[in-house]
Write an enzyme that holds these catalytic residues in place. Structure first.
Site, short mmCIF file in Angstrom:
data_model
loop_
_atom_site.label_atom_id
_atom_site.label_comp_id
_atom_site.label_asym_id
_atom_site.label_seq_id
_atom_site.Cartn_x
_atom_site.Cartn_y
_atom_site.Cartn_z
N HIS A 19 5.53 5.46 5.99
CA HIS A 19 4.30 4.62 4.99
C HIS A 19 3.19 4.88 5.51
O HIS A 19 1.74 4.83 4.10
CB HIS A 19 4.73 3.27 4.62
CG HIS A 19 4.60 2.41 3.51
ND1 HIS A 19 4.80 1.96 2.75
CD2 HIS A 19 2.79 1.85 3.96
CE1 HIS A 19 4.00 0.96 2.07
NE2 HIS A 19 2.95 1.25 3.17
N GLU A 20 2.92 3.83 6.31
CA GLU A 20 1.79 4.26 7.09
C GLU A 20 0.42 5.22 6.91
O GLU A 20 -0.14 5.14 6.60
CB GLU A 20 1.39 3.47 8.55
CG GLU A 20 2.57 1.57 8.40
CD GLU A 20 1.66 0.94 7.62
OE1 GLU A 20 0.80 1.24 7.26
OE2 GLU A 20 2.19 0.31 7.38
N ASP B 271 0.18 -3.65 0.40
CA ASP B 271 -0.70 -3.39 -0.53
C ASP B 271 -0.64 -4.36 -1.61
O ASP B 271 -1.85 -3.03 -2.45
CB ASP B 271 -0.11 -1.73 -0.41
CG ASP B 271 0.22 -1.76 1.38
OD1 ASP B 271 -0.58 -1.63 2.10
OD2 ASP B 271 1.42 -0.35 1.10
N HIS C 291 -1.28 5.87 3.55
CA HIS C 291 -2.65 5.33 3.70
C HIS C 291 -3.68 6.10 4.97
O HIS C 291 -4.73 6.27 4.16
CB HIS C 291 -2.23 4.10 4.32
CG HIS C 291 -1.70 3.09 3.57
ND1 HIS C 291 -1.62 2.57 2.44
CD2 HIS C 291 -0.78 1.29 4.04
CE1 HIS C 291 -0.70 2.01 2.29
NE2 HIS C 291 -0.09 1.27 3.03
ZN ZN Z 1 1.23 -0.14 3.61
#
Ligand code: ZN
Length: 370
Positions: free
Chosen positions: A58-59, A161, A62
């Site tokens: 997930h990170e 987020d 980004h």
């Molecule tokens: Zn996030």
């Protein structure tokens, strides 16, 4: 983020575990082992490690988008409540912030889809609560976890987020500072609601997340107000000057004296020609105070990774560096010599002075309009 341990470096971004995360893993392992035995504890640990692998992905969602916009991403820190990707700066352009923020949850939704395909059927939502009884169905539980993480992160509250997505959407129509203050108010309200609901349910982890979101929303708002206060000013106008100067060979006992007897917590270390070599920070000096009678020298413990900007740069640059995790920012004059330091405290001072001036002029406006 202090007290974290690097476990891997992926494409120039280091993945770090915060000590509270290790404590959290240890506590879960111990309680699973005591209540369910070794093999159940091992299965639960495997599931938790895979869950955090999904959070790392997930990170990196980004990070990969941020990189496309030329933003440096030095590290990801894993905490018990999730991951934090450190970006050197958050872009001011709403379309970029939107793309970076949305990329994380998208990764979880894609993982959810892939895991459902692997499972060959729609997951049974009970599977997650069966975890507490030690029943492991790895793929099914990971699939549900990814869906929960994706949806949870879309909550419109910083540092989720969803908070950044909300601010970016508002910033298409409103000035950035206004968008930030609306988004943080909504985030704080949501955090209070979440915290109260969690307390009523007796869920302490969720309550802790509520407190964390509230604090993060408050920090985000402060950064927005600081940016407003110093907007357009050169960094020379917000820096602090008059620090005691050190040379490489000075013993750190001198710095201890300065910490005790002056207001300074950061000290520049210079060559005899006045060239900036690095900085002594209060926390480092105190940590080394016990070492062999503080016989270490300034050159041995100075930090050389402190960012430095020229004094004619905009002050927002320094604020970005500090909100991105730099403890202080050094300022140099036109010839590259040391000129001053920007730290959190004087950014907050700039913000408070700006607020006081704004309040005063509002009062004057009211008086003249009566
Ligand atoms: Zn996030």
């Amino acid at each position: 983020m202090s007290r974290s341990f690097g476990i891997a470096a992926i494409n120039g971004t280091s993945v770090r575990l915060h000590w509270t995360f290790l404590l959290f893993l240890g506590l879960i392992a111990a309680s699973a082992f005591m209540s369910m035995g070794l093999s159940a504890a091992r299965d639960i640990m495997l599931l938790i490690i895979l869950m955090f692998a999904c959070i790392v992905l997930h990170e990196f969602g980004h990070i990969s988008v941020a990189r496309k916009f030329g933003i440096e991403t030095p590290e990801v820190v894993l905490l018990p409540i999730g991951g934090l990707a450190k970006l050197k700066r958050i872009p001011n352009e709403p379309e970029k912030e939107l793309a970076i923020a949305i990329a994380g949850p998208v990764v979880n939704f894609v993982l959810f889809g892939l895991l459902v395909l692997l499972l060959g059927r729609w997951p049974n939502w009970q599977a997650l609560s069966e975890l507490a009884e030690g029943k492991i169905n790895l793929i099914e539980q990971l699939a549900i976890f990814n869906l929960v993480v994706g949806v949870f992160n879309l909550l419109p509250a910083f540092p989720m987020d969803g908070g950044r997505i909300l601010r970016a959407l508002l910033a298409f129509a409103l000035p950035h500072s206004k968008a930030t203050s609306i988004a943080t108010r909504i985030g704080q309200l949501l955090a209070v609601g979440l915290g109260l609901a969690a307390l009523l349910m007796g869920n302490l982890l969720l309550a802790a997340i509520g407190v964390f979101i509230f604090l993060a929303a408050t920090t985000e708002e402060r950064i927005g107000r600081i940016r407003d206060a110093i907007g357009g000013l050169p960094v020379a106008q917000v820096m602090v000057t008059g620090h005691p100067l050190f040379s490489e060979t000075d013993p750190i006992s001198c710095a201890l004296d300065e910490i005790l007897h002056t207001d300074s917590d950061e000290f520049p270390v210079l060559t005899s020609g006045g060239e900036l070599l690095g900085f002594l920070l209060r926390s480092d000096v105190i940590r080394h105070a016990g070492d062999a009678g503080a016989q270490k020298t300034a050159g041995e413990i100075m930090r050389t990774d402190i960012p430095v900007v020229p004094m004619h740069y905009r002050a927002e640059k320094a604020a970005d560096l500090i909100s991105g995790g730099a403890p202080i920012v050094g300022v140099t004059d036109r010839r590259g010599g040391f000129a001053g330091i920007v730290n959190w405290r004087n950014l907050l001072d700039a913000m408070e002075i700006d607020s006081a001036i704004a309040r005063r002029s509002q009062q004057l406006d009211k008086r003249t309009s009566l």
